[in-house]
Design a protein around this motif. Structure first.
Motif, PDB file in Angstrom:
ATOM      1  N   LYS A  17       0.829  -1.210   0.000  1.00  0.00           N
ATOM      2  CA  LYS A  17       0.000   0.000   0.000  1.00  0.00           C
ATOM      3  C   LYS A  17       0.860   1.256   0.000  1.00  0.00           C
ATOM      4  O   LYS A  17       0.603   2.219  -0.704  1.00  0.00           O
ATOM      5  N   GLN A  20       2.354   1.837  -3.351  1.00  0.00           N
ATOM      6  CA  GLN A  20       1.346   2.394  -4.269  1.00  0.00           C
ATOM      7  C   GLN A  20       1.156   3.892  -4.059  1.00  0.00           C
ATOM      8  O   GLN A  20       1.052   4.669  -4.995  1.00  0.00           O
ATOM      9  N   TRP A  21       1.091   4.270  -2.793  1.00  0.00           N
ATOM     10  CA  TRP A  21       0.918   5.696  -2.472  1.00  0.00           C
ATOM     11  C   TRP A  21       2.101   6.501  -3.005  1.00  0.00           C
ATOM     12  O   TRP A  21       1.935   7.574  -3.589  1.00  0.00           O
ATOM     13  N   ALA A  24       1.975   6.949  -6.676  1.00  0.00           N
ATOM     14  CA  ALA A  24       0.982   7.952  -7.057  1.00  0.00           C
ATOM     15  C   ALA A  24       1.569   9.356  -7.028  1.00  0.00           C
ATOM     16  O   ALA A  24       1.077  10.263  -7.683  1.00  0.00           O
ATOM     17  N   HIS A  25       2.615   9.561  -6.229  1.00  0.00           N
ATOM     18  CA  HIS A  25       3.223  10.890  -6.128  1.00  0.00           C
ATOM     19  C   HIS A  25       4.575  10.960  -6.813  1.00  0.00           C
ATOM     20  O   HIS A  25       5.366  11.836  -6.532  1.00  0.00           O
ATOM     21  N   LYS A  55       9.649   3.563   0.790  1.00  0.00           N
ATOM     22  CA  LYS A  55       8.663   3.295  -0.260  1.00  0.00           C
ATOM     23  C   LYS A  55       9.065   3.928  -1.586  1.00  0.00           C
ATOM     24  O   LYS A  55       8.746   3.409  -2.652  1.00  0.00           O
ATOM     25  N   GLU A  56       9.797   5.039  -1.534  1.00  0.00           N
ATOM     26  CA  GLU A  56      10.210   5.680  -2.781  1.00  0.00           C
ATOM     27  C   GLU A  56      11.341   4.899  -3.443  1.00  0.00           C
ATOM     28  O   GLU A  56      11.354   4.704  -4.661  1.00  0.00           O
ATOM     29  N   HIS A 347      12.292  11.987   2.836  1.00  0.00           N
ATOM     30  CA  HIS A 347      11.817  12.950   1.857  1.00  0.00           C
ATOM     31  C   HIS A 347      10.423  12.607   1.363  1.00  0.00           C
ATOM     32  O   HIS A 347      10.090  11.437   1.181  1.00  0.00           O
ATOM     33  N   PRO A 348       9.631  13.621   1.082  1.00  0.00           N
ATOM     34  CA  PRO A 348       8.359  13.403   0.390  1.00  0.00           C
ATOM     35  C   PRO A 348       8.586  12.641  -0.915  1.00  0.00           C
ATOM     36  O   PRO A 348       9.623  12.780  -1.561  1.00  0.00           O
ATOM     37  N   ASP A 350       7.319  13.067  -3.792  1.00  0.00           N
ATOM     38  CA  ASP A 350       7.494  13.852  -5.022  1.00  0.00           C
ATOM     39  C   ASP A 350       8.873  14.474  -5.130  1.00  0.00           C
ATOM     40  O   ASP A 350       9.302  14.873  -6.206  1.00  0.00           O
ATOM     41  N   VAL A 351       9.587  14.543  -4.014  1.00  0.00           N
ATOM     42  CA  VAL A 351      10.989  14.956  -4.075  1.00  0.00           C
ATOM     43  C   VAL A 351      11.823  13.832  -4.670  1.00  0.00           C
ATOM     44  O   VAL A 351      12.617  14.033  -5.589  1.00  0.00           O
ATOM     45  N   LYS A 392       8.732  17.135 -14.832  1.00  0.00           N
ATOM     46  CA  LYS A 392       8.199  17.566 -13.537  1.00  0.00           C
ATOM     47  C   LYS A 392       7.232  18.743 -13.720  1.00  0.00           C
ATOM     48  O   LYS A 392       6.146  18.765 -13.123  1.00  0.00           O
ATOM     49  N   MET A 396       3.151  19.085 -12.955  1.00  0.00           N
ATOM     50  CA  MET A 396       2.579  20.138 -12.114  1.00  0.00           C
ATOM     51  C   MET A 396       1.566  20.987 -12.896  1.00  0.00           C
ATOM     52  O   MET A 396       1.024  21.948 -12.363  1.00  0.00           O
TER      53      MET A 396
END
Lengths: 416, 416, 416, 416
Positions: A17, A20-21, A24-25, A55-56, A347-348, A350-351, A392, A396
């Motif tokens: 999960k 997957q998240w 998505a980003h 996860k990234e 890190h997030p 999307d970074v 990127k 956006m």
């Protein structure tokens, strides 16, 4: 030799999960994945990676695998592994070696296992894999097509190898790519470092005196975010040019010796050792908070801290309270390891999207230029940087102008 | 050939006061002046300069003269000369050729006069002097030790010469020095561009929609200052990496086509031509304000503006009102020339302190390396950058840390 | 008694242009003007005003005249009159009494002349007109319908009159209206104070240490703008709540005693006397700059400054250099008068648009409520505030939401 | 009737540590506690509270108990209780009724239990306790000395009661105290709302388009923090004055209808219902994120969201993914409940320090003025505000100036 080494394979569904998240980003990496699925650039090759098992990272590993590679992954930090993600990766046929809280011995052994699979390309985060290859496995190292390095610290170490003439294969300094530096080192670290501190301590940043040691990309990102949260920010630097920039940005700039007396929260981000030492700790106010955002846990001198303390007790998963001989208390976050990974989720996504898009494209570039690159630490080609920036911006929803023919001509000419 | 060409020599006493005030805010240059007075590095040499004739340039000229040079100075813009300063410089035995509002013919002739004195070293601001040397006076150019260039535009032109193999002497790109770029292009232009707009129009920046075209050092400095004054800032770019940075800084990023419809104030800072064209002007709101911060008056297409207008009238010394065929009005500032020089007094003295300290030390560096440098556009040596940064920090009363021996060793080693 | 008192009636044409430009940036007042032209609310009445004679005040005077009033105007500061605007107003049949640089005797006499015309409504800026009415002309004061006050200082004085039971007519504290406070005191003063300092001194704000005394609307606006320009901002306050807000905004907060030692630029905005005194001045660094943004020139103790100085010389129209007995220099801007009016052109027109729209509608409100309001200092009715905010948003092209019926009901009920 | 109602009394030791940590960051309340221990102001009295059961609330309860009170506490939100803290409080002889995830029936029953103990003073957070007292237990309500209210929502409800003449005892609007509003509503909510979003979603804020509905204290705090983290911030408002302030701060201001199309993250902070409705949701981009920072889960219309969705699945403890009929996904955080409490740990301790210091001193004030205050919603006395501000500044190590005698006199006089 084990096929994988994770805490609990049953955590896989939870980890899926999360992956997957993350996916998505990570729109840029998703696009590259589609391409790789068709092109299979790494068919028949082995890729060895030593990275924070998050996860990234998982998404990157899957992109490489979808590109045809056999992938071996060990952790680049004993405390940063997300055990559920590790388990999920095993289910996706990635060879994973790492669990949160592994010992230093285990940590090093896992790197050795990755190396034992004779990778064609290596991806490193901090240099431990590449340095181990050079110090212990030069025969394997000689056959490596090339490596990619994610961090400032790793690049410093690999440049040192190159300078001494010891580097055995070309390395792409993904860390140094402008797009990576900005998204990851600056904005990513800025946010996630504060996240780590907020999670661990639950203090209001507004009005706090925050001392940031180091004003490179990471440090300036932290300083900017801290000011954005209305803290009073003090910068400590050794480089006169960076110090001048900090002053021109309106920050207070002073020596650590002075800053030690007035700071509420201290954050190190220098890539160097012993930034906060005994003499500084002894001057700090009661309940000062210490956190590190540099790659290794060497920036806060932990031996010094122990030396001058009479008592240590754990407050929560991320905070230890040291009571000093002078009666004051110092709160150490994440045992001095990088606070954004240990006390927050790093890190997030999307970074990491940008960083790992650069990694994927750089690995492919190494392959495409196999044999043409001498052992040296290379910049990421500007075309790859621009490609990632374009993707990127698209993700956006941002459209930008393009040069007209007339403007192109003007830029190329000196006649006005 | 005239010994000098200024508007009115009787303005000298007023000019002297201005130069004193500038000197008071140029502590780094003052320190260098003291050294030069004793060392006389330029004894027996001629220096030719083509620069904005302002009180700060005056201080640099006096430093060079105190260093032993015979100095010839022409204006680098027909509208930027401070006539009283020009007069005062003549009284200080600088050969000055320039007056505010001179014609293009006069402008070019003044450059020719400076060249006719066969300078050993040249200092340029925009490249007009160096390009003229290459196009019209190659015999003189061949004997020049080297040149220093102050602006982005000039460096682009000189790089173009170098690329075509036509450059005849080494040029130091003072413009590109990090310390210069930050203090001058970024913070200096940021402040003085807004000063120019505020002086000319007297509008509240808070709440205004300000469109900044170009997000290099100058553009990002303007954007940051405009946001600091609480404007809503829109950035227009062609470079995906710069556009991404702007977006990550939280600015709106879009095409000029879209921005044209919503902006209140438009500022160009690209170094390129025809950024704001007919098709954009026709979409603008009534009373839109146009200003340029790039070196040349080519960024706003003035021919286009005239083409679509039915009436022009002057509002004040810096504002012209164009009434378009569609009935709306556009206010053009400073005739499209750089608004910070034409509508305000240019960069603050303490900004130019850093730039001109780099100029003085770079000129000395050229001399010290006479014959060793092939014709090429060189960066300012890092040592000169650090020297200027250190002196500047000192003048601001800021002390910084230095690396311990242990830390130096750590940085040099890859062993951890 | 003279019909008008201006410097030179021939300056009128220059002044007219300025008034037109102001009008173009005062859309709210323009709309009100159209209404007043038809309604003629002030028909047959006399309005007396004591205000800074600027191009924006001129627009307000013309709006009142178009509303049917006979208007008498004197200056509210001997140094703030724009002589060309004054001349232009005379041509528009406004009775103007003021010229830049008039003596204190002249200043007071002009106020007396305005009073002598027995105004029905008065508009004041600082309280000099209203206080004079109460101290010297109570018979005339008794017949006045009401007054409007523009500044914090004036409101303080009129409240003091009311508290002592001496107030003779109702006064609307236009100054206190939220819309006025924000646009004028906060954003307007923030920008124009920095404009004044930049015009006068031409120093880079980035990296400067700016000490702001007072953290009310004006002070916080200055602090915010200064930080926006990348200065390091120190706040000095006596009110613990305001001091806490400043600290929570991330500013350094300390006593003037401490700040005096480290500041580069000092700005007073307290509405009180002797904020910067001898003991502070003697601690300041060489070349410290002092500016005042409060209404009266009492915040910097000028007698103290003279007492401790050995020499004074004028640097330019707005800067005097005081050489202290300790050898250091202090630069005083605008003789300690409000720096935004004396060294710059005062508030932007679009700021005054909101303030003066409130003035015009408040004057009308006084008339509509003639006889219903006892002598007291009143707030501007919320409806007038909202009306002006709405018109201003419209002029900015901004649309906002309105409450749905359901939402209105919800807000009125305590049942959830 | 049960003596307490908590999830698991064995969690007490974990809870104790949390309370200690909170106490360490609540210096003002600690000082008050010392005083209360000696004075015992509440001796023999019962205090009933309905508040979020967090470690900070725990400290307030202990302060009241040390002041002599018998304390009964129920949760003010079914999802915000920290179960370990609840357990620890029981061990400290506080009567606690609440567990995370309790049903609405349980929630209301717990309030009834608190009321059944006939409190002399009540402390409420949202108005549920005080409204229940008025709707169901008026006999008990009549004997209550007074109440203190923590939130905007609660104050609105109690004002509605007062307006209808139904209020039965005096209520102090602690929420409205300037010091509370700033530290709690503005800075506290600003930080903790972003914490909640970051914890739940792990997205980079830099470059994101964040739509903030409502620009009161909470909304403006969120907007400021979001911009500080380099997001692009859009503000939605219905009040023209607040909308104007937002525009003057440089934010984009528009209707929700427009904002719906472009936002990445939507945050409601209005205190009103149905801010985000079906028509907005249908316009949103794929993967839009919705969060609420208002007190009740009514700002995002959950029925609408369900109506237009075909699928819901839980991503993590704080995120649900709604797949709309149009194929796009919306991520709802914390089921639309206040995101800072549900997805993060609520306000930082040092924020609550100020709020709860006001609560403690206001409760004491009610007692000291027993019988003197008619049923009405009162402001916190300015003296209590200043007292708390002073103590907070002291705890931050900040010293401020005090008025000189001369300055006091000046402020009181209208003579200048």
């Amino acid at each position: 030799m084990e096929e994988y080494f994770v805490k609990d394979i049953n955590l896989a569904s939870e980890g899926k999960k999360k992956i997957q998240w993350a996916e998505a980003h990570m729109p840029v990496l998703s696009l590259i994945r589609e391409k790789f699925k068709q092109e299979k650039p790494f068919d028949g090759l082995t890729i060895g990676a030593c990275m924070h098992i998050t996860k990234e990272t998982a998404v990157l590993m899957l992109v490489l695998k979808d590109g045809g590679a056999e992938v071996y992954l060990s952790a680049s930090n004993p405390l940063s592994t997300q055990d559920d993600v590790a388990a999920a990766l095993v289910k996706h046929d990635i060879h994973v070696y790492g669990k949160r809280g592994e010992s230093i011995e285990e940590y090093n052994k896992m790197i050795d296992i990755v190396i034992s699979h004779k990778p064609d390309i290596v991806i490193d985060d901090g240099g431990d894999l590449i340095v181990a290859l050079h110090e212990k496995y030069s025969e394997i190292a000689k056959n490596i097509i090339g490596g990619c390095e994610e961090t400032t610290t790793g690049v410093i170490r690999e440049r040192a190898l190159a300078k001494e003439g010891k580097l055995l294969f070309p390395v792409i300094a993904v860390n140094d790519a402008l797009v990576k530096r900005l998204m990851d080192n600056k904005y990513g670290s800025g946010q996630s470092t504060l996240e780590g501190i907020m999670n661990a301590t639950h203090v209001l940043l507004s009005g706090k005196i925050i001392v940031v040691a180091g004003f490179g990309y990471v440090g300036s990102g932290i300083a900017s975010a801290a000011r954005g949260m209305k803290a009073r920010v003090i910068v400590v630097e050794v480089d006169p040019i960076k110090a001048l920039i900090a002053a021109l940005e309106g920050y207070e700039v002073m020596t650590m010796d002075k800053a030690a007396e007035i700071g509420d929260i201290f954050i190190t981000a220098t890539g160097n050792i012993n930034i906060i030492r005994k003499e500084h700790m002894l001057k700090m106010k009661d309940r000062a908070i210490l956190a590190n955002s540099g790659h290794f846990n060497v920036e806060i001198n932990l031996n010094d801290l122990k030396d001058i303390s009479t008592k240590v007790r754990r407050i929560n998963y991320c905070v230890e309270e040291y009571t000093l001989k002078n009666g004051r208390r110092i709160y150490l976050l994440g045992e001095g390891r990088l606070v954004n990974l240990v006390c927050a989720a790093g890190h997030p996504s999307d970074v990491m999207d940008a960083s790992f898009a650069l990694q994927a494209l750089s690995a492919k570039f190494l392959l495409e230029n196999k044999g043409k690159l001498s052992p040296y630490v290379y910049d990421v080609p500007i075309e790859i940087n621009e490609e990632v920036a374009k993707l990127k911006l698209e993700s956006m929803g941002i459209q930008i102008d393009t040069l007209t023919e007339e403007q192109k001509k003007y830029l190329e000419s000196y006649k006005i």
